[in-house]
Design an enzyme around this catalytic site. Structure first.
Site, PDB file in Angstrom:
ATOM      1  CE  LYS A   9      -1.499   3.022  -6.109  1.00  0.00           C
ATOM      2  NZ  LYS A   9      -1.363   2.219  -7.358  1.00  0.00           N
ATOM      3  CE1 TYR A  49      -0.820   6.731 -10.533  1.00  0.00           C
ATOM      4  CE2 TYR A  49      -2.811   7.401  -9.409  1.00  0.00           C
ATOM      5  CZ  TYR A  49      -1.675   6.617  -9.471  1.00  0.00           C
ATOM      6  OH  TYR A  49      -1.402   5.725  -8.465  1.00  0.00           O
ATOM      7  CG  ASN A 112      -1.217  -1.505  -7.550  1.00  0.00           C
ATOM      8  OD1 ASN A 112      -1.752  -0.520  -7.062  1.00  0.00           O
ATOM      9  ND2 ASN A 112      -0.450  -1.445  -8.619  1.00  0.00           N
ATOM     10  CG  HIS A 115       2.318   6.114  -5.982  1.00  0.00           C
ATOM     11  ND1 HIS A 115       2.468   6.025  -7.339  1.00  0.00           N
ATOM     12  CD2 HIS A 115       3.119   7.136  -5.571  1.00  0.00           C
ATOM     13  CE1 HIS A 115       3.313   6.984  -7.736  1.00  0.00           C
ATOM     14  NE2 HIS A 115       3.715   7.668  -6.685  1.00  0.00           N
ATOM     15  CD  GLU A 126       5.014  10.804  -7.966  1.00  0.00           C
ATOM     16  OE1 GLU A 126       5.280  10.068  -6.994  1.00  0.00           O
ATOM     17  OE2 GLU A 126       4.934  10.380  -9.138  1.00  0.00           O
TER      18      GLU A 126
HETATM   19  P1  GTP Z   1       2.440   3.323  -8.982  1.00  0.00           P
HETATM   20  O1  GTP Z   1       3.529   3.145  -7.953  1.00  0.00           O
HETATM   21  O2  GTP Z   1       1.060   3.358  -8.348  1.00  0.00           O
HETATM   22  O3  GTP Z   1       2.704   4.482  -9.911  1.00  0.00           O
HETATM   23  O4  GTP Z   1       2.442   1.974  -9.840  1.00  0.00           O
HETATM   24  P2  GTP Z   1       3.495   1.528 -10.949  1.00  0.00           P
HETATM   25  O5  GTP Z   1       4.549   2.576 -11.130  1.00  0.00           O
HETATM   26  O6  GTP Z   1       3.911   0.155 -10.579  1.00  0.00           O
HETATM   27  O7  GTP Z   1       2.570   1.465 -12.254  1.00  0.00           O
HETATM   28  P3  GTP Z   1       2.161   2.631 -13.279  1.00  0.00           P
HETATM   29  O8  GTP Z   1       2.764   3.933 -12.875  1.00  0.00           O
HETATM   30  O9  GTP Z   1       2.415   2.114 -14.643  1.00  0.00           O
HETATM   31  O10 GTP Z   1       0.588   2.689 -13.071  1.00  0.00           O
HETATM   32  C1  GTP Z   1       0.029   3.455 -12.021  1.00  0.00           C
HETATM   33  C2  GTP Z   1      -1.122   2.694 -11.410  1.00  0.00           C
HETATM   34  O11 GTP Z   1      -2.154   2.579 -12.376  1.00  0.00           O
HETATM   35  C3  GTP Z   1      -0.823   1.246 -11.015  1.00  0.00           C
HETATM   36  O12 GTP Z   1      -0.203   1.118  -9.763  1.00  0.00           O
HETATM   37  C4  GTP Z   1      -2.211   0.666 -11.001  1.00  0.00           C
HETATM   38  O13 GTP Z   1      -2.905   1.044  -9.803  1.00  0.00           O
HETATM   39  C5  GTP Z   1      -2.857   1.361 -12.168  1.00  0.00           C
HETATM   40  N1  GTP Z   1      -2.732   0.538 -13.388  1.00  0.00           N
HETATM   41  C6  GTP Z   1      -1.633   0.377 -14.172  1.00  0.00           C
HETATM   42  N2  GTP Z   1      -1.882  -0.467 -15.167  1.00  0.00           N
HETATM   43  C7  GTP Z   1      -3.173  -0.854 -15.016  1.00  0.00           C
HETATM   44  C8  GTP Z   1      -4.034  -1.729 -15.729  1.00  0.00           C
HETATM   45  O14 GTP Z   1      -3.659  -2.348 -16.731  1.00  0.00           O
HETATM   46  N3  GTP Z   1      -5.305  -1.870 -15.250  1.00  0.00           N
HETATM   47  C9  GTP Z   1      -5.754  -1.212 -14.142  1.00  0.00           C
HETATM   48  N4  GTP Z   1      -7.012  -1.386 -13.720  1.00  0.00           N
HETATM   49  N5  GTP Z   1      -4.967  -0.375 -13.441  1.00  0.00           N
HETATM   50  C10 GTP Z   1      -3.704  -0.207 -13.867  1.00  0.00           C
HETATM   51 MG    MG Z   2       4.076   4.602 -11.453  1.00  0.00          MG
END
Ligand code: GTP
Ligand code: MG
Length: 149
Positions: A9, A49, A112, A115, A126
């Site tokens: 990212k 997303y 974080n 992805h 994807e």
């Molecule tokens: P990805 O590998 O990036 O998809 O992450 P993930 O699978 O561990 O998490 P998820 O798919 O639920 O969420 C996608 C992304 O949205 C996360 O990696 C974060 O960057 C962002 N995100 C998720 N939850 C939060 C939140 O509560 N606050 C914020 N600011 N960002 C969030």
């Molecule tokens: Mg995810």
């Protein structure tokens, strides 16, 4: 064959963590099929997303992902989707185990650094979304017989 879409990212790019993050997947032994530095347009971020559209953090997530270049990667291997998620660690870096990418390199969910696809179906979806056909390579690395018996 199982494939996953991994992306450094914009925070990972700005923080000069690209080499470190690629290196973790390379050293593990997965096969790199595609790699590029890319400025993500807003419509692509929204499509990627789309499942999170109703979340309160969705607008800031789209701003974050489109704020600077990302590094797009396609990795292949048996079990690569779940294994890559383990290498990446929990969504919240403060809860991610030491030794994982997020556990070692990040402190906040909204920054974080990386992805990873959450299922083999989403891996394929994807990769098709982020890469054009000619951008992916079919190849056998020289080390293949030393990785898989
Ligand atoms: P990805 O590998 O990036 O998809 O992450 P993930 O699978 O561990 O998490 P998820 O798919 O639920 O969420 C996608 C992304 O949205 C996360 O990696 C974060 O960057 C962002 N995100 C998720 N939850 C939060 C939140 O509560 N606050 C914020 N600011 N960002 C969030
Ligand atoms: Mg995810």
């Amino acid at each position: 064959t199982e494939e996953t879409y991994i992306m450094v990212k914009p925070d990972g790019v700005h923080r000069c963590l690209v080499g470190e993050i690629i290196s973790r997947f390379e050293k593990k032994g997965f096969l790199l099929k595609g790699l590029k530095l890319f400025q993500c347009p807003k419509d692509l971020a929204q499509e990627h997303y789309k499942d999170l559209k109703e979340k309160s953090f969705y607008p800031s997530l789209i701003d974050y992902i489109t704020s600077g270049p990302v590094v797009c990667m396609a990795w292949e291997g048996a079990g690569v989707v779940a294994s890559a998620r383990k290498l990446i660690g929990a969504t919240n870096p403060l809860q991610a185990e030491p030794g994982t990418i997020r556990g070692d390199l990040a402190v906040q969910t909204g920054r974080n650094v990386v992805h990873g696809s959450d299922s083999p179906e989403n891996g394929k979806r994807e990769i098709a979304l982020w890469f054009k056909e000619g951008e992916l390579c079919q190849w056998v690395p020289a080390q293949a017989p030393w990785l898989i018996e």
